[in-house]
Design a protein around this motif. Structure first.
Motif, PDB file in Angstrom:
ATOM      1  N   UNK A 153      42.037  17.771  51.871  1.00 39.61           N
ATOM      2  CA  UNK A 153      42.831  17.402  50.709  1.00 39.61           C
ATOM      3  C   UNK A 153      42.015  17.716  49.452  1.00 39.61           C
ATOM      4  N   UNK A 154      42.634  17.537  48.285  1.00 39.03           N
ATOM      5  CA  UNK A 154      41.930  17.808  47.029  1.00 39.03           C
ATOM      6  C   UNK A 154      40.606  17.055  46.953  1.00 39.03           C
ATOM      7  N   UNK A 155      40.619  15.785  47.307  1.00 37.31           N
ATOM      8  CA  UNK A 155      39.423  14.961  47.193  1.00 37.31           C
ATOM      9  C   UNK A 155      38.318  15.472  48.104  1.00 37.31           C
ATOM     10  N   UNK A 156      38.692  16.005  49.263  1.00 39.36           N
ATOM     11  CA  UNK A 156      37.698  16.527  50.202  1.00 39.36           C
ATOM     12  C   UNK A 156      37.022  17.769  49.636  1.00 39.36           C
ATOM     13  N   UNK A 157      37.797  18.635  49.008  1.00 41.06           N
ATOM     14  CA  UNK A 157      37.216  19.830  48.396  1.00 41.06           C
ATOM     15  C   UNK A 157      36.356  19.466  47.184  1.00 41.06           C
ATOM     16  N   UNK A 158      36.800  18.496  46.408  1.00 44.28           N
ATOM     17  CA  UNK A 158      35.998  18.076  45.253  1.00 44.28           C
ATOM     18  C   UNK A 158      34.659  17.501  45.700  1.00 44.28           C
TER      19      UNK A 158
END
Length: 229
Positions: A153-158
């Motif tokens: 998810x976005x948070x994982x990539x961030x």
């Protein structure tokens, strides 16, 4: 994409074959349980069980086999013979012993990019299994960092970019899943290249077309060099 610093690659069905082997295991499972339901119904029940179990087991072979066992118990009303459980467990062991089949152009592309960019692996799945496959593939030497993510998810990539100390606009993700490898990266401001595989797990499919200035597609890995030039 001319100012990129980090290029990340998904592993399964981007660097080497994976979903094909899971499909073969599912075929065996449906055949094993054919006295209870139709093949289509068995596949549907297995898929529902997998999705329900993702928050608990995550992605990978272990969760897949546990979901098979749970599905078998459910559709048999807990009457499944122990021999069936043994066969399902063997399906999982067989998956861990599958040969590594590199996809076309992978080695040539990694050779070309090494030294020009920081190369990393960003993949989902079981930690032990993914490290085993990368070791057996001989590709580990090309990568600065290997990240086995619980989700994409976005948070994982961030979180990944923070550990790599790189900004989204300097990051490129390459993968076969539009849902996991492409959309979240575009949403945080990164770049993404989609290289489709001939089969995709239902959970990874999306039903809309992607139009984004940071998005590119390629048929095979060797097209990446032209996209970066």
């Amino acid at each position: 994409m001319k100012n990129l610093k980090v290029i990340a690659f998904d592993a399964d069905d981007t660097l080497f074959v994976n979903e094909t082997f899971f499909g073969e295991a599912e075929e065996k499972f449906c055949s094993l349980m054919s006295d209870y339901l139709s093949k289509q119904s068995i596949s549907q029940e297995l898929f529902k069980t997998q999705i329900n179990n993702l928050p608990t087991y995550g992605y990978g072979i272990k969760g897949y086999i546990l979901s098979m066992i749970e599905t078998a118990m459910s559709i048999s009303n807990n009457t499944i013979p122990v021999e069936y459980i043994e066969k399902i467990i063997q399906y999982g062991k067989d998956l861990t012993e599958k040969p590594i089949e590199l996809l076309e152009g992978v080695v040539e592309t990694l050779e070309l990019l090494t030294g020009k960019y920081k190369l990393v692996v960003a993949t989902k799945g079981d930690l032990l299994d993914q490290r085993r496959k990368l070791h057996k593939s001989g590709l580990g030497k090309y990568f600065h960092h290997i990240e086995v993510m619980s989700d994409k998810q976005q948070i994982d990539y961030l979180d990944l970019l923070k550990r790599l100390e790189v900004a989204p606009e300097d990051f490129l993700m390459i993968g076969n899943s539009l849902k996991s490898d492409i959309l979240p990266v575009l949403e945080i401001g990164g770049y993404a290249v989609h290289i489709p595989f001939h089969t995709t797990w239902e959970h990874e499919r999306i039903n809309h077309k992607i139009e984004h200035e940071n998005f590119r597609t390629a048929v095979i890995m060797t097209e990446l060099a032209n996209l970066l030039s």
